[in-house]
Design an enzyme around this catalytic site. Structure first.
Site, mmCIF file in Angstrom:
data_model
loop_
_atom_site.group_PDB
_atom_site.id
_atom_site.type_symbol
_atom_site.label_atom_id
_atom_site.label_comp_id
_atom_site.label_asym_id
_atom_site.label_seq_id
_atom_site.Cartn_x
_atom_site.Cartn_y
_atom_site.Cartn_z
ATOM 1 N N ARG A 22 47.509 37.473 85.615
ATOM 2 C CA ARG A 22 46.647 37.964 84.538
ATOM 3 C C ARG A 22 46.978 37.231 83.240
ATOM 4 O O ARG A 22 46.173 36.460 82.733
ATOM 5 C CB ARG A 22 46.788 39.481 84.383
ATOM 6 C CG ARG A 22 45.633 40.128 83.586
ATOM 7 C CD ARG A 22 45.763 39.973 82.100
ATOM 8 N NE ARG A 22 47.021 40.512 81.596
ATOM 9 C CZ ARG A 22 47.478 40.310 80.371
ATOM 10 N NH1 ARG A 22 46.788 39.552 79.506
ATOM 11 N NH2 ARG A 22 48.644 40.816 79.981
ATOM 12 N N ASP A 23 48.186 37.392 82.732
ATOM 13 C CA ASP A 23 48.561 36.662 81.516
ATOM 14 C C ASP A 23 48.585 35.162 81.789
ATOM 15 O O ASP A 23 48.222 34.348 80.936
ATOM 16 C CB ASP A 23 49.931 37.130 81.010
ATOM 17 C CG ASP A 23 50.005 37.174 79.488
ATOM 18 O OD1 ASP A 23 49.526 36.223 78.852
ATOM 19 O OD2 ASP A 23 50.533 38.156 78.942
ATOM 20 N N HIS A 26 45.480 32.921 81.052
ATOM 21 C CA HIS A 26 45.263 32.252 79.760
ATOM 22 C C HIS A 26 45.727 30.801 79.830
ATOM 23 O O HIS A 26 45.018 29.884 79.404
ATOM 24 C CB HIS A 26 46.043 32.972 78.651
ATOM 25 C CG HIS A 26 45.517 34.317 78.289
ATOM 26 N ND1 HIS A 26 44.253 34.514 77.773
ATOM 27 C CD2 HIS A 26 46.097 35.546 78.365
ATOM 28 C CE1 HIS A 26 44.077 35.805 77.533
ATOM 29 N NE2 HIS A 26 45.171 36.448 77.891
ATOM 30 N N SER A 176 52.564 40.977 71.669
ATOM 31 C CA SER A 176 51.532 39.992 71.998
ATOM 32 C C SER A 176 51.790 38.631 71.375
ATOM 33 O O SER A 176 51.371 37.603 71.917
ATOM 34 C CB SER A 176 50.163 40.492 71.521
ATOM 35 O OG SER A 176 49.933 41.815 71.899
ATOM 36 N N HIS A 205 56.328 44.646 77.049
ATOM 37 C CA HIS A 205 55.704 43.384 77.471
ATOM 38 C C HIS A 205 56.045 42.340 76.422
ATOM 39 O O HIS A 205 55.627 42.452 75.267
ATOM 40 C CB HIS A 205 54.187 43.587 77.571
ATOM 41 C CG HIS A 205 53.399 42.345 77.858
ATOM 42 N ND1 HIS A 205 52.920 42.053 79.123
ATOM 43 C CD2 HIS A 205 52.979 41.331 77.063
ATOM 44 C CE1 HIS A 205 52.240 40.911 79.080
ATOM 45 N NE2 HIS A 205 52.269 40.454 77.833
ATOM 46 N N HIS A 207 56.795 38.142 75.030
ATOM 47 C CA HIS A 207 56.423 36.723 75.106
ATOM 48 C C HIS A 207 57.577 35.875 74.581
ATOM 49 O O HIS A 207 58.435 36.344 73.838
ATOM 50 C CB HIS A 207 55.135 36.450 74.324
ATOM 51 C CG HIS A 207 53.897 36.792 75.078
ATOM 52 N ND1 HIS A 207 53.203 35.886 75.845
ATOM 53 C CD2 HIS A 207 53.236 37.973 75.214
ATOM 54 C CE1 HIS A 207 52.161 36.477 76.409
ATOM 55 N NE2 HIS A 207 52.162 37.748 76.045
ATOM 56 N N TYR A 296 48.541 36.225 67.931
ATOM 57 C CA TYR A 296 48.238 36.643 69.306
ATOM 58 C C TYR A 296 48.353 35.441 70.244
ATOM 59 O O TYR A 296 47.736 34.400 70.021
ATOM 60 C CB TYR A 296 46.822 37.211 69.321
ATOM 61 C CG TYR A 296 46.425 37.994 70.536
ATOM 62 C CD1 TYR A 296 46.928 39.280 70.752
ATOM 63 C CD2 TYR A 296 45.511 37.487 71.454
ATOM 64 C CE1 TYR A 296 46.532 40.019 71.855
ATOM 65 C CE2 TYR A 296 45.113 38.223 72.557
ATOM 66 C CZ TYR A 296 45.628 39.483 72.754
ATOM 67 O OH TYR A 296 45.235 40.214 73.842
#
Length: 353
Positions: A22-23, A26, A176, A205, A207, A296
């Protein structure tokens, strides 16, 4: 029944969700094939990953002119993932205003069993009807408070309460932009744990835009988070997500049970996920600017596209996006920023002559 009873499992202290499919969409510009998804799901399932998220990068209904079109319809990928996984549950993401209630129903019919609903961190109220539907359908529910770095812990906890009261069973602190630093994660997770008690679990979550995805995830667990996201090989937006294989290695070393075999997940990352990636997720200048400026993470590919189109530096686009405090869904404003920088460049060149 409290969340302690609902989510109890003797093989894990923390439940991991792999979001490579899913991520990672991108990073791959939403071009996953069925063969890639089938192979990755099988490898993650074999390694013991309990939850695998599969959708367009921007969630159900995200395949569009604004966000980028999927190579393979996401509902077909959800169905394939559900048919392939022997033990893992298949999760799907939806953003109110992008996806619809009908999309949720279709995803469930295709085998998805965990509905993850994401809003900007100050807009939890737009998720209420979607959580209500998901619970009516018998789906497990997870809430995403995106861009969690932009509001203080106590405000974030208030938004988490809105989601929990609407039927959300686990509310995530979602970094995010990869902008949170250690205590920023700890304080936010602790605030949510204190607010929600046994009404809902708390997740995190992260990054890698400042290189802290793993460290921040450890801070989250120590503050009481019970669900953690990551992606094999950091396969995600920006510099990617916290790498699952590294998370499992670290959790093994500090005594946090996940039920995932370290060697199997390392093999999956190296031999199955890596070949499906168009390139490694890099902690380069663009990614660092996003983490530093609070942008983001999915803006990266959009910024690169506008940089090439208008001949302006991508890192300058991203920095100004951070200055303007843009959020997910405002990717089109990168065009305005690019034109602004282009005008400044042209006027500077004219003045020099």
């Amino acid at each position: 029944m409290s969340t302690k009873d609902i989510f109890f499992n003797p093989i894990w202290d923390v439940r991991m969700t792999d979001t490579s499919l899913r991520d990672g969409s991108h990073h791959k510009r939403h071009q996953f094939t069925k063969d890639e998804v089938g192979a990755i799901v099988a490898a993650l399932d074999t390694a013991g990953v309990p939850v695998i998220e599969v959708t367009h990068g921007d969630g159900l209904g995200g395949s569009s002119f604004n966000y980028g079109f999927s190579k393979t319809p996401e509902q077909e990928l959800i169905k394939l993932a559900a048919e392939t996984a022997k033990e893992a549950k298949i999760a799907f993401l939806m953003l109110p205003g992008v996806g619809t209630k009908e999309d949720i129903k279709e995803a469930q019919n295709n085998g998805g069993s965990i509905c993850r609903i994401a809003t900007h961190c100050t807009e939890a109220d737009v998720s209420i009807q979607h959580f209500g539907l998901a619970r009516e359908l018998g789906l497990e529910t997870v809430g995403f408070l995106m861009m969690s770095h932009t509001i203080p812990p106590e405000k974030l906890a208030q938004q988490a309460r809105i989601m929990a009261d609407a039927g959300c069973q686990c509310v995530y602190v979602v970094d995010s932009a990869g902008a949170l630093v250690l205590e920023g994660v700890r304080d936010r997770v602790a605030a949510l744990v204190a607010e929600l008690g046994d009404d809902a679990q708390v997740g995190f979550h992260g990054h890698e835009n400042l290189g802290l995805g793993v460290a921040n995830s450890v801070e989250a667990v120590r503050a009481g988070a019970k669900q953690i996201d990551g992606s094999c090989r950091r396969f995600g937006a920006g510099a990617g997500n916290a790498p699952v294989e590294a998370l499992i290695g670290v959790f093994d070393k500090i005594g946090v049970k996940t039920g995932i075999d370290f060697f199997d997940i390392a093999d999956a990352a190296e031999e199955v996920v890596a070949p499906a990636m168009p390139a490694e997720c890099l902690l380069d200048r663009n990614a660092l600017i996003m983490g530093y400026s609070g942008v983001y993470s999915s803006f990266l590919k959009h910024a690169i596209r506008q940089s090439e189109r208008y001949g302006v530096p991508a890192h300058q686009l991203l920095h100004r996006a951070g200055q303007r405090k843009l959020i997910g869904g405002q990717e089109d404003q990168l065009i305005d920023i690019a034109l602004e920088i282009k005008r400044e460049q042209d006027s500077g060149a004219t003045a020099a002559h």
